[in-house]
Motif scaffolding. Structure first.
Motif: not given
Length: 189
Positions: A3, A16-17, A20-21, A24, A29, A31, A70, A158, A165
């Motif tokens: 990402i 973002a972290q 995404l955590d 998913f 990931t 980043i 992404l 976040r 998404l």
């Protein structure tokens, strides 16, 4: 999953972290933040300019780092609504068949902060000066300061990224073609 975040701001990368955590947890990931231009004013002053900045950043990140899965552009802005200046963000996500954006919640700014912005200051700089802070935009931001840290910029970004998404998380409903709402000649309702 690789990402690219179209920013090197720690608050945006952390947002973002965290998103995404949460979405998913079983996926590894990576980043990376990259500095790219927004193509809009340093302090976007409308909903449309802020949205355009997020889109431009996502596309610029995609061009700068084409081998990712992404690309995420995040742009904070302000707009006037009923005599009040409000701050918010747009987040744009590209990749894996996705080109989608989401707008965050809004926060009304105190009039003395709004006055500083209308005089040409950026929100982060105005908050630092008026509240005697240092680089708040890379921490809790105006959101953290004005909510006494009940919310932070990272949390709001976040949650907005999670909304952006949604088509990736739940693709089936988004794959259904839109119903024709205005039948043309030869297309009865």
């Amino acid at each position: 999953m690789k990402i690219i975040i179209a920013s090197q701001n720690p608050a945006k990368i952390a947002a973002a972290q965290q998103a995404l955590d949460r979405l998913f947890p079983a996926v590894s990931t990576s980043i990376t933040g990259v500095a790219v231009p927004s193509g809009v004013s340093a302090q976007p002053f409308s909903d449309e300019e802020t949205r355009l900045g997020a889109c431009n950043r996502a596309r610029a990140a995609q061009q700068a780092c084409p081998d990712a899965d992404l690309w995420i552009g995040m742009e904070g802005g302000v707009a006037r609504l009923h005599r009040q200046l409000q701050t918010f963000a747009w987040i744009q996500v590209l990749g894996q068949g996705l080109d989608n954006g989401a707008r965050s919640a809004s926060l009304t700014l105190p009039s003395f902060v709004a006055d500083a912005l209308e005089q040409g200051e950026e929100l982060g700089d105005a908050m630092d000066r008026l509240f005697r802070l240092t680089n708040c935009k890379q921490a809790g931001g105006a959101i953290g300061v004005l909510t006494q840290n009940a919310l932070s910029r990272t949390q709001v970004y976040r949650d907005t990224l999670i909304l952006a998404l949604a088509p990736l998380l739940n693709p089936a409903p988004y794959a259904v073609p839109a119903r024709q709402t205005n039948p043309g000649p030869g297309n009865p309702a």
